[in-house]
Scaffold this motif. Structure first.
Motif, short mmCIF file in Angstrom:
data_model
loop_
_atom_site.label_atom_id
_atom_site.label_comp_id
_atom_site.label_asym_id
_atom_site.label_seq_id
_atom_site.Cartn_x
_atom_site.Cartn_y
_atom_site.Cartn_z
N ARG A 141 -3.67 -10.05 5.21
CA ARG A 141 -2.54 -10.73 4.57
C ARG A 141 -1.27 -10.27 5.27
O ARG A 141 -1.22 -9.16 5.82
CB ARG A 141 -2.45 -10.36 3.09
CG ARG A 141 -3.63 -10.88 2.30
CD ARG A 141 -3.53 -10.61 0.82
NE ARG A 141 -2.20 -10.90 0.30
CZ ARG A 141 -1.66 -10.27 -0.72
NH1 ARG A 141 -2.32 -9.32 -1.34
NH2 ARG A 141 -0.47 -10.58 -1.15
N PRO A 142 -0.21 -11.05 5.19
CA PRO A 142 1.07 -10.59 5.75
C PRO A 142 1.59 -9.37 4.99
O PRO A 142 1.32 -9.20 3.81
CB PRO A 142 2.01 -11.78 5.54
CG PRO A 142 1.14 -12.94 5.23
CD PRO A 142 -0.13 -12.40 4.64
N VAL A 143 2.32 -8.53 5.69
CA VAL A 143 2.98 -7.38 5.08
C VAL A 143 4.47 -7.57 5.31
O VAL A 143 4.91 -7.74 6.44
CB VAL A 143 2.50 -6.06 5.72
CG1 VAL A 143 3.31 -4.88 5.21
CG2 VAL A 143 1.02 -5.84 5.47
N TYR A 144 5.25 -7.56 4.24
CA TYR A 144 6.69 -7.77 4.35
C TYR A 144 7.43 -6.45 4.45
O TYR A 144 7.15 -5.51 3.70
CB TYR A 144 7.21 -8.54 3.12
CG TYR A 144 8.71 -8.69 3.15
CD1 TYR A 144 9.31 -9.62 3.99
CD2 TYR A 144 9.52 -7.89 2.36
CE1 TYR A 144 10.68 -9.75 4.04
CE2 TYR A 144 10.90 -8.02 2.40
CZ TYR A 144 11.48 -8.95 3.24
OH TYR A 144 12.83 -9.07 3.30
N ALA A 145 8.35 -6.39 5.39
CA ALA A 145 9.24 -5.23 5.53
C ALA A 145 10.63 -5.79 5.83
O ALA A 145 10.83 -6.43 6.86
CB ALA A 145 8.78 -4.31 6.65
N ALA A 146 11.57 -5.56 4.95
CA ALA A 146 12.93 -6.09 5.12
C ALA A 146 13.57 -5.55 6.40
O ALA A 146 14.27 -6.27 7.10
CB ALA A 146 13.79 -5.75 3.91
N ASP A 147 13.33 -4.28 6.70
CA ASP A 147 13.86 -3.65 7.91
C ASP A 147 12.77 -2.72 8.42
O ASP A 147 12.60 -1.61 7.91
CB ASP A 147 15.14 -2.87 7.59
CG ASP A 147 15.75 -2.20 8.80
OD1 ASP A 147 15.12 -2.17 9.88
OD2 ASP A 147 16.88 -1.69 8.68
N VAL A 148 12.04 -3.17 9.43
CA VAL A 148 10.90 -2.38 9.90
C VAL A 148 11.29 -0.99 10.37
O VAL A 148 10.53 -0.04 10.19
CB VAL A 148 10.10 -3.10 11.01
CG1 VAL A 148 9.45 -4.35 10.48
CG2 VAL A 148 10.94 -3.37 12.22
N SER A 149 12.48 -0.85 10.94
CA SER A 149 12.89 0.46 11.44
C SER A 149 13.08 1.47 10.31
O SER A 149 13.10 2.68 10.55
CB SER A 149 14.17 0.36 12.27
OG SER A 149 15.27 0.02 11.46
N GLN A 150 13.21 1.00 9.07
CA GLN A 150 13.37 1.89 7.93
C GLN A 150 12.09 2.05 7.11
O GLN A 150 12.05 2.83 6.17
CB GLN A 150 14.48 1.36 7.01
CG GLN A 150 15.83 1.22 7.68
CD GLN A 150 16.32 2.55 8.23
OE1 GLN A 150 16.31 3.56 7.55
NE2 GLN A 150 16.75 2.54 9.49
N GLY B 51 -3.44 1.15 10.49
CA GLY B 51 -2.31 1.96 10.93
C GLY B 51 -1.05 1.15 11.14
O GLY B 51 -1.10 0.06 11.70
N GLY B 52 0.06 1.65 10.67
CA GLY B 52 1.32 0.93 10.82
C GLY B 52 1.32 -0.38 10.04
O GLY B 52 0.37 -0.70 9.32
N LEU B 53 2.38 -1.13 10.17
CA LEU B 53 2.48 -2.41 9.46
C LEU B 53 1.50 -3.44 10.01
O LEU B 53 0.87 -4.17 9.25
CB LEU B 53 3.91 -2.95 9.55
CG LEU B 53 4.98 -2.11 8.85
CD1 LEU B 53 6.37 -2.62 9.19
CD2 LEU B 53 4.76 -2.12 7.35
N ILE B 54 1.35 -3.47 11.34
CA ILE B 54 0.44 -4.44 11.95
C ILE B 54 -1.00 -4.13 11.56
O ILE B 54 -1.76 -5.02 11.17
CB ILE B 54 0.60 -4.42 13.48
CG1 ILE B 54 1.97 -4.93 13.88
CG2 ILE B 54 -0.50 -5.23 14.16
CD1 ILE B 54 2.31 -4.73 15.34
N GLY B 55 -1.38 -2.87 11.65
CA GLY B 55 -2.74 -2.47 11.31
C GLY B 55 -3.06 -2.69 9.84
O GLY B 55 -4.18 -3.06 9.48
#
Length: 111
Positions: free
Chosen positions: A84-93, A73-77
């Protein structure tokens, strides 16, 4: 060279004490300093519930330990699930982002 310094500092934090909570706090302080973060947390997986929960944090409110994120669930989950790491340039978007600190994103749909 910066990566080597970070790894050295983290290894020194691990070797400096047998107290797991103190080690986690030292690692968070290192991450906060090197990456100029206002908030930082370490989540650990509860093997029984398959939920990630905050074990240690800096800059979050006192209720941070109550936060639970399902595996996947979510980026952390998602990062925990695929290991593996999950990249998000702007997590709020990012549509997978689940805001667990609403004061930082007042328009977030998440509590």
């Amino acid at each position: 060279m910066q990566r080597v310094t970070i790894l050295y500092d983290a290894s020194q934090a691990v070797l400096s004490t047998f107290d797991a909570d103190e080690v986690l706090q030292r690692i968070l302080t290192i991450a906060q300093d090197y990456f100029h973060l206002r908030t930082v947390a370490i989540f650990l997986l509860d093997q029984e519930t398959l939920e990630l929960q905050v074990r240690s944090h800096i800059g979050w409110n006192e209720d941070a330990e109550k936060i639970r994120v399902p595996l996947g669930g979510g980026l952390i989950g998602m990062a925990a699930k695929i290991k593996r790491p999950v990249y998000a340039a702007d997590v709020s978007q990012d549509p997978q982002y689940v805001c667990s600190v609403p004061a930082r994103f007042p328009n977030s749909p998440y509590p």
